[in-house]
Write a protein that holds these residues in place. Sequence first.
Motif, short mmCIF file in Angstrom:
data_model
loop_
_atom_site.label_atom_id
_atom_site.label_comp_id
_atom_site.label_asym_id
_atom_site.label_seq_id
_atom_site.Cartn_x
_atom_site.Cartn_y
_atom_site.Cartn_z
N GLU A 1 1.00 -0.92 0.19
CA GLU A 1 0.18 0.00 0.41
C GLU A 1 1.42 1.27 0.12
O GLU A 1 2.52 0.78 0.16
N PRO A 2 -0.19 2.70 -0.16
CA PRO A 2 1.04 4.00 0.15
C PRO A 2 2.08 3.85 1.10
O PRO A 2 1.31 3.67 2.18
N ILE A 3 3.45 4.36 1.17
CA ILE A 3 3.62 4.01 2.05
C ILE A 3 4.64 6.06 2.48
O ILE A 3 4.91 5.93 1.37
N SER A 4 4.15 6.19 3.84
CA SER A 4 5.35 7.72 3.69
C SER A 4 6.88 7.19 4.67
O SER A 4 7.10 6.81 5.14
N TYR A 5 7.80 8.36 4.09
CA TYR A 5 8.36 8.20 4.46
C TYR A 5 9.43 9.40 4.21
O TYR A 5 8.50 10.86 3.74
N VAL A 6 10.34 10.34 5.55
CA VAL A 6 11.28 11.35 5.23
C VAL A 6 11.93 10.80 4.04
O VAL A 6 12.96 10.08 3.99
N THR A 7 12.57 11.66 3.49
CA THR A 7 13.85 12.09 2.04
C THR A 7 14.59 12.78 2.02
O THR A 7 14.32 14.16 2.21
N ILE A 8 15.40 12.50 0.90
CA ILE A 8 16.34 13.82 0.51
C ILE A 8 17.04 13.24 -0.24
O ILE A 8 17.04 11.25 -0.87
N ILE A 9 17.03 13.91 -1.99
CA ILE A 9 17.53 13.84 -3.22
C ILE A 9 19.29 14.24 -2.84
O ILE A 9 19.36 15.34 -2.30
N GLY A 10 19.47 13.45 -3.75
CA GLY A 10 21.14 14.00 -4.37
C GLY A 10 21.40 12.93 -5.95
O GLY A 10 21.09 11.99 -5.92
N LYS A 11 22.93 13.49 -5.59
CA LYS A 11 23.53 12.80 -6.63
C LYS A 11 24.94 12.80 -6.41
O LYS A 11 25.79 14.36 -5.54
N GLY A 12 25.67 11.58 -6.94
CA GLY A 12 27.21 11.26 -6.71
C GLY A 12 27.16 9.76 -5.18
O GLY A 12 26.89 8.97 -6.04
N ASP A 13 28.74 9.66 -5.64
CA ASP A 13 29.44 8.42 -5.12
C ASP A 13 29.09 8.30 -3.99
O ASP A 13 29.09 9.22 -2.38
#
Length: 208
Positions: free
Chosen positions: A26-38
């Motif tokens: 089902e739909p699930i809630s999260y704290v998130t953060i987006i990034g790019k790199g090694d």
Amino acid sequence: MEKLDLAKAYKAYYTASTKPELVVFEPISYVTIIGKGDPNGTIFANATEALYTVAYGVKGHYKKLEKDFTVAKLEGQWWVDGDPRTALEVPREEWHWKLLIRMPTYVSGEVVEEARTAAMVKKKELKRIANVGYESLNEGTCVQMLHVGPYATEPETLSQMYPYIEKNQLRICGLHHEIYLSDPRKIEPAKMKTILRYPVEAEKVVMG
């Protein structure tokens, strides 16, 4: 006061077989953060710290309300933009990722924002806290498998998942998703466990 352990409350989400399997969420809630790199680089490390800082801030808020919970396992979604090569053929600096920590159903976006704002004041040097968000993901039907071993050998597990997806007339319709069941700082690489997961949907039939 009983503490909610999401890993125990949602065993189907935090367990997987050593063979490909079909699961539905089902739909699930999260704290998130987006990034790019090694993932071994400073940007990734700072993002991880920022995400955990906010997650523990949310936990602290609800603990005062006698609704304490154990901060869940770290998760990640991975992708590469506009490149026909597989992710492992692309320089790690070009990898995009979204780190996630699952939240209990009673957590609200307002409380996450309060925790983020407080964390920015408390840890002014950790600028990435400003990038932490709160969102719901609805991956629905997924194919998953437990990977045992270092991250570098994940292609061995994925090579079993792809034929399973094709055999069942499915196609991948979302991002590569990983759940890190083991702490690489505390366990040798050969024994690490990671759930690999892909959202899927029925393959569309093209009428001639």
